[in-house]
Enzyme design. Sequence first.
Site, PDB file in Angstrom:
ATOM      1  N   GLY A  67       0.837  -1.203   0.000  1.00 22.44           N
ATOM      2  CA  GLY A  67       0.000   0.000   0.000  1.00 22.44           C
ATOM      3  C   GLY A  67       0.865   1.244   0.000  1.00 22.44           C
ATOM      4  N   CYS A  94       5.308  -6.123   1.682  1.00 21.14           N
ATOM      5  CA  CYS A  94       5.677  -4.710   1.681  1.00 21.14           C
ATOM      6  C   CYS A  94       4.971  -3.974   2.832  1.00 21.14           C
ATOM      7  CB  CYS A  94       5.383  -4.096   0.322  1.00 21.14           C
ATOM      8  SG  CYS A  94       6.272  -2.534   0.031  1.00 21.14           S
ATOM      9  N   HIS A 189       7.823  -7.384  -3.681  1.00 21.63           N
ATOM     10  CA  HIS A 189       6.555  -7.794  -4.291  1.00 21.63           C
ATOM     11  C   HIS A 189       6.747  -9.079  -5.106  1.00 21.63           C
ATOM     12  CE1 HIS A 189       4.058  -4.261  -3.348  1.00 21.63           C
ATOM     13  NE2 HIS A 189       5.201  -3.593  -3.384  1.00 21.63           N
ATOM     14  N   GLU A 191       4.424 -10.772  -6.488  1.00 20.68           N
ATOM     15  CA  GLU A 191       3.352 -10.909  -7.472  1.00 20.68           C
ATOM     16  C   GLU A 191       3.694 -10.310  -8.823  1.00 20.68           C
ATOM     17  OE1 GLU A 191       2.263  -7.178  -4.993  1.00 20.68           O
ATOM     18  OE2 GLU A 191       3.385  -9.048  -4.796  1.00 20.68           O
ATOM     19  N   ASP A 248     -17.986 -11.863 -22.542  1.00 26.61           N
ATOM     20  CA  ASP A 248     -18.560 -11.990 -21.201  1.00 26.61           C
ATOM     21  C   ASP A 248     -20.047 -12.317 -21.261  1.00 26.61           C
ATOM     22  OD1 ASP A 248     -16.035 -11.191 -20.486  1.00 26.61           O
ATOM     23  OD2 ASP A 248     -16.605  -9.141 -20.016  1.00 26.61           O
ATOM     24  N   LYS A 399     -10.912 -12.447 -16.979  1.00 24.38           N
ATOM     25  CA  LYS A 399     -11.214 -12.595 -18.405  1.00 24.38           C
ATOM     26  C   LYS A 399     -10.656 -13.886 -18.991  1.00 24.38           C
ATOM     27  CE  LYS A 399     -12.674  -9.665 -20.742  1.00 24.38           C
ATOM     28  NZ  LYS A 399     -14.060  -9.304 -21.159  1.00 24.38           N
TER      29      LYS A 399
END
Length: 588
Positions: A67, A94, A189, A191, A248, A399
């Site tokens: 954050g 973090c 991080h 990710e 979608d 998606k």
Amino acid sequence: MTANDISEKEAPHKLFDTLLVLDFGSQYSHLIIRRLRDLNIYSELLPCTQRIADLPFQPKGVILSGGPYSVYDSTAPHVDPAVFDLNVPILGVCYGLQEMAWQLDQHNVLAGEKREYGHAKLTCEQGEGSASSVNVLFQDVPNGVDVWMSHGDKLSHLPESFSTIAATSNAPFAGIAHTSKPYYGIQFHPEVTHTLHGTRILENYAVRICKARQHWTMEEFVGTEISRIRALVGEKGQVIGAVSGGVDSTVAAKLMHEAIGDRFHAVLVDNGLLRHNEAETVHQTLTSHLGINLTVIDASERFLAELKGVSDPEKKRKIIGKNFIEVFQETARKIAKEAAGTPNAGDIEWLLQGTLYPDVIESIAFRGPSQTIKTHHNVGGLPAAMHLKLIEPLRELFKDEVRILGTKLGIPEELVWRHPFPGPGLAIRTLGEVTRSQVEITRQADRIFIEEIIAAGLYRKISQAYAALLPIQVVGVMGDKRVHEQPICLRAVETTDFMTANWFDFDRPFLDKVSSRITNEVSGVCSVFQNITIRVRSMTDLDYVGIFHCDSTPSYVVMQALPDMTKEKARYHETVSKSGKRLNLGFD
């Protein structure tokens, strides 16, 4: 049992081992979810303000995200301390690391003398402690691996009962682990792709530490979701749903049809804002190829009348959302009346929406005091007096997961891989006031752009592409005449999750051809730009007005949007092109 009870009972976090990510406002939080889903581990994101007592499920583990705050500031967000009473593994990333340390002792975190942004070399260390999992987090991760840092604060010292398991040259406590409890913290991080072996670290945490099963697959999901839909709707319940031709709505419609057959009524609302030949194409595809019961409603005059004089994109979204719901309710009553005396007789109570998980994330992610970036047509902008109950079978999917599901349901490849199209349609790709003539300019330019992308064999390489009309006057020369006409902005991006995206790098001949066709074939256009902005969260479509840095070439302009600039700040904006020529954009 109420509909809410059924939905919750059959929710994925009740059927699949789930990791909970508590979001502190990091631009990367959604990527943690993505990496875990890629490992076939179901995960959900909730804001860091979530009360643990209200959590409707028991997670296998909790991740505290990064954050942009400092934990010691009076306005900084903090996690509910009850998270530590869940008796599950916790990983702080973090800011999450600093939050964990701050919760133990508010003197554990301080402002760093040297900020650390970018790559760093991580040295893994053997931690000490009675817990067998102390050193599992970095198992099979090579020493000296590149990791991605993005922090100014850091731990002042090692928290009590923690052991150091990794360090960098600027962060002596880049990785810590509790000596007896499954609590971990990392200053980098894992990710992001810049962190090598980041997915391995997340896998070690999720699988080896949290013991989460890797059973989140679309094969598993489709069966459980069909069962949930049938339980929710009941044996005689009727559902109405909008379709647009996008992946979608098509997948959602096919899933609903598989679950309840002809009790699902697909509705295509031609709001005057669809792509070229969209209504005809969707009707052919859904009825002939997928066997879906489809009604087409021409409400173009109604929508365009409501949008008259409206330029603000947020207001456009609200108006379009409101009118969509009104049209659905009117259509639902009409269909119910026509079905009287047939096996499908009964009131229509449910509205199908193709909400995806990125829509949900944008709506619930922690933003602190920041303002709304945009209202999602699926998650916001719906009137309080809506008389239909929502059913959202794709709400937990990204998606790429929707496309995998579409393939499993037997939807043709060209539909599964069709580029997404926003619910508000061309209204948000026609900047400024929406009129029939302005929308037609956007529609024809978009048709040409997509035709050329397909002809060049690039369609599957691009995640989304479209043309947008800018409500400005550009000086140009058409034939031997000086003209003041509008420019078209081309946008094409590459992405997997539609949360972040990079612009697609077309070659010069392709852009020359597209520019030539648009300026020659579309009346009212004399210039073509390309938007090369790297997408930030929630801004895929160009539905705001900005001033642009332009790098001009003889036939097209490469454009980078500056959202913080306004029309008032620069009436004329000049840039020098690579060839040394000046391009004058007349912002009138």
